[in-house]
Enzyme design. Structure first.
Site, mmCIF file in Angstrom:
data_model
loop_
_atom_site.group_PDB
_atom_site.id
_atom_site.type_symbol
_atom_site.label_atom_id
_atom_site.label_comp_id
_atom_site.label_asym_id
_atom_site.label_seq_id
_atom_site.Cartn_x
_atom_site.Cartn_y
_atom_site.Cartn_z
ATOM 1 N N SER A 27 -9.768 1.621 3.675
ATOM 2 C CA SER A 27 -10.509 2.285 2.506
ATOM 3 C C SER A 27 -11.242 3.421 2.917
ATOM 4 O O SER A 27 -12.141 3.155 3.877
ATOM 5 C CB SER A 27 -11.218 1.191 1.784
ATOM 6 O OG SER A 27 -11.745 1.565 0.787
ATOM 7 N N HIS A 84 -11.262 9.435 -2.590
ATOM 8 C CA HIS A 84 -10.971 8.105 -2.386
ATOM 9 C C HIS A 84 -9.562 7.915 -1.908
ATOM 10 O O HIS A 84 -8.779 8.482 -2.507
ATOM 11 C CB HIS A 84 -11.239 7.597 -3.624
ATOM 12 C CG HIS A 84 -10.586 5.780 -3.543
ATOM 13 N ND1 HIS A 84 -9.593 5.592 -4.313
ATOM 14 C CD2 HIS A 84 -11.086 4.884 -2.995
ATOM 15 C CE1 HIS A 84 -9.197 4.113 -4.080
ATOM 16 N NE2 HIS A 84 -10.111 3.731 -3.110
ATOM 17 N N ASN A 141 -7.125 4.560 -0.249
ATOM 18 C CA ASN A 141 -6.874 3.301 0.370
ATOM 19 C C ASN A 141 -5.478 2.859 0.453
ATOM 20 O O ASN A 141 -4.660 3.430 -0.381
ATOM 21 C CB ASN A 141 -7.883 2.039 -0.242
ATOM 22 C CG ASN A 141 -7.318 1.440 -1.568
ATOM 23 O OD1 ASN A 141 -6.574 0.815 -1.431
ATOM 24 N ND2 ASN A 141 -7.746 2.128 -2.850
ATOM 25 N N HIS A 157 -2.078 16.823 -5.988
ATOM 26 C CA HIS A 157 -1.083 16.102 -6.611
ATOM 27 C C HIS A 157 0.477 16.727 -6.247
ATOM 28 O O HIS A 157 1.284 15.607 -6.118
ATOM 29 C CB HIS A 157 -0.923 16.428 -8.172
ATOM 30 C CG HIS A 157 -1.869 15.660 -8.696
ATOM 31 N ND1 HIS A 157 -1.471 14.304 -9.462
ATOM 32 C CD2 HIS A 157 -3.116 15.662 -9.205
ATOM 33 C CE1 HIS A 157 -2.752 13.666 -10.030
ATOM 34 N NE2 HIS A 157 -3.618 14.571 -9.804
ATOM 35 N N HIS A 203 -16.554 2.483 -20.915
ATOM 36 C CA HIS A 203 -17.651 2.896 -21.556
ATOM 37 C C HIS A 203 -18.250 4.277 -21.432
ATOM 38 O O HIS A 203 -19.164 4.708 -22.484
ATOM 39 C CB HIS A 203 -18.694 1.902 -21.180
ATOM 40 C CG HIS A 203 -18.932 2.369 -19.443
ATOM 41 N ND1 HIS A 203 -18.490 1.692 -18.295
ATOM 42 C CD2 HIS A 203 -20.039 3.118 -19.090
ATOM 43 C CE1 HIS A 203 -19.037 2.318 -17.419
ATOM 44 N NE2 HIS A 203 -20.090 3.290 -17.756
ATOM 45 N N GLY A 229 -16.305 -12.935 0.163
ATOM 46 C CA GLY A 229 -17.420 -12.990 1.106
ATOM 47 C C GLY A 229 -17.375 -12.044 2.293
ATOM 48 O O GLY A 229 -17.968 -12.384 3.331
#
Length: 298
Positions: free
Chosen positions: A120, A134, A136, A168, A198, A281
């Site tokens: 990532s 970004h 990953n 792209h 939102h 975790g």
């Protein structure tokens, strides 16, 4: 596929993600070395700080881990993280329910074991004209199914149509090697996935995104996932090298900080990877590596 064969495939996938990490880290440090102009050119070239991460199961036993590599305050990168991990154990009730609902996998409650490995990356840049990015890729396994996922998307605060088209085009070329339907389908998926309800807008100019990718041929699916990883450096470095020497103003920096606030909102509220990492975790610092060093809200 036998257990031994599946174990061998998992090892190959984990090794590939680590090799891709090493290639990207070397390329980014070389980019830092080559930056000879701009306000940060006289500063030391940025270098990654590498920290081993560990995941512990609920009973405290070892459940895998990885490497968190973060560069801060470089000549080109204000903050960039490149993480790899291989984790395993059993899924908690919430993760089981989410997985079963999304993928329609039966038997999760009876046998909730899982294994996951991936890379990532998130980069936040010094120059507001140079886009954040970004990427990953990952492999996920349960006793009931296996699949790949990932993608790459560009997040400029100041948009240039030619940069979007160039980014792209590289994604499309690598997708087309495998299936001509991949790029339009995975581009549309990215447009939908990286949308912020939102705010009523996308967080960037898109790229590709895919998940639950399992067509029954592990070799073919792994080869495609590798090409998604291989597409990253040529797609991103071309745009970065074009923009990194452009002058900017305080107003440009203000636009960048506001856009970073948008990016942070998405990652904390909607991103599946953030939710999964925290719920299972994994090291919280590694999970939240994607957050920008500075952001602003109006």
């Amino acid at each position: 596929m036998t257990t031994e064969e599946m174990d061998a495939e998992k090892a190959r996938a984990a090794a590939w993600f680590r090799a891709l990490r090493d290639e990207i880290v070397a390329a980014f440090e070389a980019l830092e070395d080559s930056q000879a102009t701009g306000p940060f050119a006289g500063a030391p070239a940025g270098r990654f700080e590498v920290t081993e991460t560990r995941r512990r199961s609920e009973d405290g036993s070892d459940a895998g881990g990885g490497l968190m590599s973060v560069m801060r305050g470089g000549r080109v990168f204000e903050k960039v993280g490149v993480n790899v991990s291989t984790v395993y154990g059993t899924l908690g009730a919430r993760a089981q329910a989410a997985m079963a609902a999304r993928k329609g996998i039966p038997g999760m409650a009876e046998d909730p074991r899982f294994w996951a490995s991936g890379i990532s990356l998130v980069a936040h840049m010094q120059n507001p004209h140079t886009p954040a990015v970004h990427m990953n890729t990952r492999m996920f396994w349960t006793p009931h199914a296996w699949w790949f996922g990932g993608g790459s998307d560009l997040n400029p605060c100041i948009e240039y149509d030619e940069d979007t088209a160039a980014f792209h085009a590289v994604q499309k070329a690598h997708c087309d090697r495998h299936d001509p339907t991949y790029y339009p389908r995975f581009k549309a998926w990215a447009d939908e996935y990286f949308y912020i309800p939102h705010r009523g807008r996308a967080r960037g100019v898109g790229g590709i995104f895919f998940d639950d990718h399992s067509r029954g041929d592990w070799e073919a699916d792994f080869a495609f996932t590798q090409d998604v990883g291989r597409a990253f450096l040529p797609a991103f470095l071309g745009v970065t090298e074009k923009r990194r020497d452009m002058p900017w103003t305080e107003a440009d920096k203000d636009v960048q900080l506001i856009h970073r606030g948008l990016y942070a909102e998405y990652n904390l509220v909607y991103d599946r990877g953030t939710k999964f990492g925290l719920e299972t975790g994994h090291d919280a610092n590694a999970v939240l590596m994607s957050l920008p060093p500075l952001a602003k809200w109006v």
